[in-house]
Motif scaffolding. Structure first.
Motif, PDB file in Angstrom:
ATOM      1  N   GLU A  69      -9.304   3.976  -3.670  1.00 43.97           N
ATOM      2  CA  GLU A  69      -7.960   3.891  -4.268  1.00 43.97           C
ATOM      3  C   GLU A  69      -8.007   3.130  -5.593  1.00 43.97           C
ATOM      4  OE1 GLU A  69      -4.821   3.081  -1.602  1.00 43.97           O
ATOM      5  OE2 GLU A  69      -5.735   4.284  -0.007  1.00 43.97           O
ATOM      6  N   PHE A  84       2.092   1.610   7.876  1.00 45.52           N
ATOM      7  CA  PHE A  84       1.274   2.806   7.653  1.00 45.52           C
ATOM      8  C   PHE A  84      -0.203   2.459   7.447  1.00 45.52           C
ATOM      9  CE2 PHE A  84       0.883   7.174   7.722  1.00 45.52           C
ATOM     10  CZ  PHE A  84       2.113   7.682   8.115  1.00 45.52           C
ATOM     11  N   LYS A  87       0.847  -1.182   0.000  1.00 48.92           N
ATOM     12  CA  LYS A  87       0.000   0.000   0.000  1.00 48.92           C
ATOM     13  C   LYS A  87       0.885   1.236   0.000  1.00 48.92           C
ATOM     14  CE  LYS A  87      -1.524   2.302   3.354  1.00 48.92           C
ATOM     15  NZ  LYS A  87      -2.404   2.841   4.395  1.00 48.92           N
ATOM     16  N   LEU A  89      -1.000  13.243   7.955  1.00 45.35           N
ATOM     17  CA  LEU A  89      -0.388  11.995   8.434  1.00 45.35           C
ATOM     18  C   LEU A  89       1.021  12.217   9.001  1.00 45.35           C
ATOM     19  CD1 LEU A  89      -1.575   9.741   5.446  1.00 45.35           C
ATOM     20  CD2 LEU A  89      -2.596   9.903   7.726  1.00 45.35           C
TER      21      LEU A  89
HETATM   22  C1  LIG Z   1      -4.109   6.447   7.241  1.00 42.52           C
HETATM   23  C2  LIG Z   1      -3.730   5.857   5.937  1.00 42.52           C
HETATM   24  O1  LIG Z   1      -2.494   5.270   6.024  1.00 42.52           O
HETATM   25  C3  LIG Z   1      -3.712   6.873   4.857  1.00 42.52           C
HETATM   26  C4  LIG Z   1      -3.571   6.250   3.529  1.00 42.52           C
HETATM   27  O2  LIG Z   1      -3.661   5.051   3.348  1.00 42.52           O
HETATM   28  C5  LIG Z   1      -3.379   7.129   2.372  1.00 42.52           C
HETATM   29  O3  LIG Z   1      -2.927   8.269   2.509  1.00 42.52           O
HETATM   30  O4  LIG Z   1      -3.671   6.663   1.264  1.00 42.52           O
END
Ligand SMILES: C[C@H](O)CC(=O)C(=O)O
Length: 276
Positions: free
Chosen positions: A120, A175, A73, A85
Motif C-alpha cells: 500500500e 475492516f 486504513k 470482500l
Molecule cells: C482484508 C483487507 O481488509 C483488505 C484491504 O485492506 C484492502 O482491500 O486494502
C-alpha cells in the motif's frame, strides 16, 4: 460483559434491550482487539442495520479500545476487491500507533490473527482537515499531505477466517485493521503516482503477486480523498500526523511463519518484513 464462550442468543432489532446489546457488542470487539484474540458468534449479540451503522460501530469500538490512534486504513478500493470482500464500495478502519513501525520489520506469526500481507501507500498529513459542512476537493486534500511512503499492511481480523460473519461485522472491526510497516518515501509523490508505480510482492525471493498504484481507485490519492469526505460527513476530523493507508495494490497474501516478504515498489524501493 458477555463471555466470548456464552451460547448465542438471537438478536431482536428494535427490542428494548438493543442499546445494551450494542454496548455488549462494542465491548466484545474492543476486548478482542486489546487481547489480540478472535471471537465467534458476534452477530448473535447485535444485529447491524446497515453500512452506516457498521461504520459508526467501527468508530465506537476504536474509541472503546482506548489506544492512541495513528490514522486510518482504507480497503476494497477496486471492484475486484469489493467482490472479494463483499462490499458495495470502499470501506475504512481506525489504526493504532502501537501497530505502526518502520521497515525492515519482524513480526511474530503467533501474535497475528489470520494475517494477510498487502502492498500500500501511506499518506501522512502535514496539516489537519477539520470536519466541516462542505466536501473537500481532491486538491485541498493533496495540499494537506506532507509525505507518501511505500508500505506493507499486515491485515488482521478479530473473527476466524473459517467463521467470518457478514461484511458489516468485518467493517465494525475496522475492516481488518492490523499492522503497518513503513518503507521508503516517494519523492515527488504526486508525479510518481500520476505515472503509476508497479509493485511486486515476493516470499523468500519467489514471486507471489503483482499490482499497481492504479489498482487503488485508479490513483491512491482518490482513495484518501474518499476517506476524508467519509469522515467529514461523520464529523470526524483528520489531524496533522495522521497516517492513511491507501488500500491494497490488489495483492492479498496470507503470511506464514519463517518467511521473508519483500514488497518492491518500482523506482521507489523495497519494504522488508520477516514473519517468525
Ligand atoms: C482484508 C483487507 O481488509 C483488505 C484491504 O485492506 C484492502 O482491500 O486494502
Amino acid at each position: 460483559m458477555r463471555q466470548l464462550t456464552d451460547p448465542a442468543r438471537p438478536p431482536d432489532p428494535g427490542s428494548p434491550d438493543e442499546p445494551a446489546r450494542r454496548r455488549e457488542f462494542v465491548q466484545t470487539l474492543a476486548q478482542a482487539r486489546r487481547l489480540g484474540r478472535q471471537v465467534e458468534g458476534v452477530d448473535a449479540i447485535y444485529a447491524i442495520d446497515d453500512e452506516e451503522d457498521a461504520f459508526r460501530l467501527m468508530l465506537e469500538i476504536a474509541q472503546e479500545v482506548g489506544w492512541e490512534r495513528q490514522g486510518w486504513k482504507i480497503a476494497a478500493t477496486n471492484p475486484a476487491l469489493q467482490r472479494k470482500l463483499r462490499t458495495q464500495g470502499p470501506v475504512c478502519g481506525a489504526t493504532f500507533r502501537r501497530f505502526h513501525q518502520q521497515a525492515p520489520a519482524v513480526l511474530r506469526r503467533d501474535e497475528l490473527l489470520d494475517p494477510v500481507i498487502e502492498c500500500e501507500f501511506f499518506f501522512t498529513l502535514g496539516t489537519s482537515l477539520p470536519a466541516r459542512a462542505a466536501a473537500y476537493a481532491e486538491d485541498e486534500v493533496a495540499q494537506a499531505i506532507a509525505a507518501v511512503h511505500a508500505g506493507i499492511e499486515v491485515a488482521e481480523c478479530r473473527y476466524p477466517r473459517k467463521a467470518l460473519p457478514a461484511a458489516w461485522y468485518v467493517y465494525a472491526d475496522g475492516f481488518a485493521s492490523g499492522r503497518y510497516i513503513q518503507g521508503p518515501e516517494l519523492s515527488g509523490w504526486r508525479v510518481r503516482l500520476d505515472q503509476g508505480v508497479d509493485v511486486t510482492l515476493r516470499r523468500n525471493g519467489q514471486w507471489l503477486g503483482q499490482g499497481s498504484s492504479h489498482d487503488v481507485m485508479g490513483h491512491p490519492m482518490r482513495s484518501v480523498h474518499w476517506l476524508v469526505n467519509r469522515l467529514r460527513a461523520a464529523q470526524v476530523p483528520l489531524r496533522a500526523g495522521d497516517v492513511v493507508s491507501s488500500g491494497s495494490c490488489n495483492i492479498l497474501a496470507a503470511a506464514r511463519a519463517g518467511d521473508r516478504y519483500t514488497a518492491e515498489f518500482d523506482g521507489v524501493g523495497t519494504v522488508v518484513l520477516d514473519v517468525v
